[in-house]
Design a protein around this motif. Structure first.
Motif, short mmCIF file in Angstrom:
data_model
loop_
_atom_site.label_atom_id
_atom_site.label_comp_id
_atom_site.label_asym_id
_atom_site.label_seq_id
_atom_site.Cartn_x
_atom_site.Cartn_y
_atom_site.Cartn_z
N VAL A 90 16.33 -15.35 -16.57
CA VAL A 90 15.76 -14.14 -17.17
C VAL A 90 14.24 -14.13 -17.02
O VAL A 90 13.64 -13.15 -16.59
CB VAL A 90 16.15 -14.04 -18.66
CG1 VAL A 90 15.45 -12.85 -19.31
CG2 VAL A 90 17.66 -13.90 -18.82
N TYR A 99 7.89 -13.85 -15.57
CA TYR A 99 7.12 -14.71 -16.48
C TYR A 99 6.91 -16.10 -15.89
O TYR A 99 5.88 -16.72 -16.12
CB TYR A 99 7.85 -14.86 -17.82
CG TYR A 99 7.67 -13.68 -18.74
CD1 TYR A 99 6.47 -13.50 -19.42
CD2 TYR A 99 8.69 -12.77 -18.93
CE1 TYR A 99 6.30 -12.42 -20.27
CE2 TYR A 99 8.53 -11.69 -19.77
CZ TYR A 99 7.33 -11.52 -20.45
OH TYR A 99 7.16 -10.45 -21.28
N LEU A 143 4.50 -20.11 -20.11
CA LEU A 143 4.45 -18.93 -20.98
C LEU A 143 3.19 -18.96 -21.83
O LEU A 143 2.57 -17.94 -22.09
CB LEU A 143 5.70 -18.87 -21.86
CG LEU A 143 7.00 -18.56 -21.10
CD1 LEU A 143 8.18 -18.50 -22.07
CD2 LEU A 143 6.90 -17.25 -20.34
N GLU A 163 13.61 -20.60 -26.86
CA GLU A 163 14.49 -19.43 -26.90
C GLU A 163 14.09 -18.48 -28.03
O GLU A 163 14.04 -17.27 -27.85
CB GLU A 163 15.95 -19.88 -27.07
CG GLU A 163 16.53 -20.44 -25.78
CD GLU A 163 17.91 -21.07 -25.96
OE1 GLU A 163 18.56 -21.34 -24.94
OE2 GLU A 163 18.33 -21.32 -27.12
N VAL A 190 10.68 -16.72 -27.03
CA VAL A 190 10.74 -15.64 -26.03
C VAL A 190 11.44 -14.41 -26.63
O VAL A 190 11.10 -13.28 -26.30
CB VAL A 190 11.45 -16.06 -24.70
CG1 VAL A 190 10.67 -17.13 -23.99
CG2 VAL A 190 12.87 -16.47 -24.92
N GLY A 241 9.51 -10.86 -27.22
CA GLY A 241 10.03 -9.79 -26.38
C GLY A 241 10.08 -10.14 -24.90
O GLY A 241 10.25 -9.27 -24.06
N ALA A 242 9.92 -11.42 -24.56
CA ALA A 242 9.98 -11.80 -23.15
C ALA A 242 11.43 -11.80 -22.67
O ALA A 242 11.73 -11.46 -21.53
CB ALA A 242 9.35 -13.18 -22.93
N ALA A 243 12.35 -12.20 -23.52
CA ALA A 243 13.77 -12.19 -23.18
C ALA A 243 14.54 -12.15 -24.49
O ALA A 243 14.36 -13.02 -25.34
CB ALA A 243 14.14 -13.44 -22.39
#
Lengths: 183, 126
Positions: free
Chosen positions: A7, A13, B36, B79, B82, B86-88
């Motif tokens: 993802v 990213y 990130l 997890e 993110v 709002g990254a995933a």
């Protein structure tokens, strides 16, 4: 894990190739040897030692080691009267730029909890017994401040070069759970 | 990296100055968090706080927290982070988790597992 990577990659990213470079860097290029070079320099160069104790971030950066998290480094010096130990009681903040990534025991709850309550006992478990008169100070790292212990220079090492001295500096001696090796 | 502790302290894992990751996924999870952060998705303070919270939660669940589960906490933190940033989203991750599981199932043992678009579009098994 794979789902997460997929993802994040698709959304731009992360880039798998860049991740591999990062991993390679942390596994092989950054490690306790950086810290050992800092310590050996401080043992040989009084001016560098003074700068290290004054402003460790700048002194360490002058050797080319810099943090990625913008963390502030503090060097704490062991003396005949004082022994320093480092912990991160909450998670496992660690001076990555100089020591690489933390060993398993550093991240374990028994270490994190016990070093605060019974540092002398922890030291003994690591095979180090200090004279009762030596005070022990335990430093709790944070996301912003990371500590590096400047261990005492071993006796009878006046003839050694800086590179030879760096070989005596163990990772544990820079966390404070050990001492620098005798030549 | 031995877990048998030569120390008098039960459960305090020790190692030599050996490898820092037990398995490749740990290194991946580590590197992803770093990237990130470098991209400004979260500050390192936020990260440390979230990780400390995750470790606390894991201990409350009964994790002995001996350092060997550290990257599991790390991954769970990642997890959560993110999703929060709002990254995933959790849904997206679930979708891909399912897709990977499906890809693994149809791939013969010994062959590399690859994700195909069909893995993503097929409906979730009820």
């Amino acid at each position: 894990m794979r789902a997460l990577e997929t993802v994040l990659t698709q959304k731009g990213y992360v880039d798998p190739a860049a991740l591999d470079v990062l991993i390679e860097t942390y596994q092989t290029k950054i490690g306790p040897r950086n810290g050992a070079r800092v310590v050996a320099r401080a043992w040989c160069d009084a001016e560098f030692r003074r700068r290290l104790l004054d402003d460790a971030t700048a002194a360490i950066a002058s050797l080319g080691f810099q943090g990625r998290q913008g963390e502030h480094m503090v060097a704490v010096e062991n003396t005949a009267e004082l022994h320093n130990m480092v912990v991160c009681t909450l998670c496992s903040c660690y001076p990555w730029p100089v020591l690489g990534l933390p060993p398993t025991w550093y991240k374990s709850a028994p270490y994190r909890a016990r070093v605060v309550k019974d540092p002398r006992g922890v030291l003994k478990d690591f095979g180090v017994t200090l004279p009762e008169a030596v005070r022990i100070r335990v430093w709790d790292s944070t996301a912003e401040v990371r500590y590096l212990v400047l261990p005492q220079r071993p006796a009878a090492t006046e003839h050694l070069t800086e590179t030879e001295l760096a070989d005596l500096v163990t990772r544990d001696s820079m966390i404070g759970t050990g001492l620098a090796r005798a030549p | 990296m031995s877990r048998d502790s030569p120390l008098g302290l039960p459960g305090l894992p020790r190692d030599s100055e050996g490898p820092v990751f037990k398995e490749p996924w740990e290194a991946k999870a580590f590197a992803m968090a770093l990237r990130l952060h470098e991209r400004g998705v979260f500050t390192w303070n936020e990260w440390a706080e979230a990780l400390a919270h995750e470790i606390g939660t894991a201990r409350a669940r009964g994790d002995a927290d001996l350092g060997d589960t550290y990257y599991e906490h790390w991954l769970r933190t990642l997890e959560g982070m993110v999703a929060r940033k709002g990254a995933a989203s959790g849904d997206e991750l679930d979708r891909y988790q399912h897709a990977w599981a499906q890809a693994a199932e149809r791939t013969p043992h010994g062959s590399p597992i690859e994700l195909r678009p069909a893995d993503l579009t097929e409906p979730t098994v009820p």
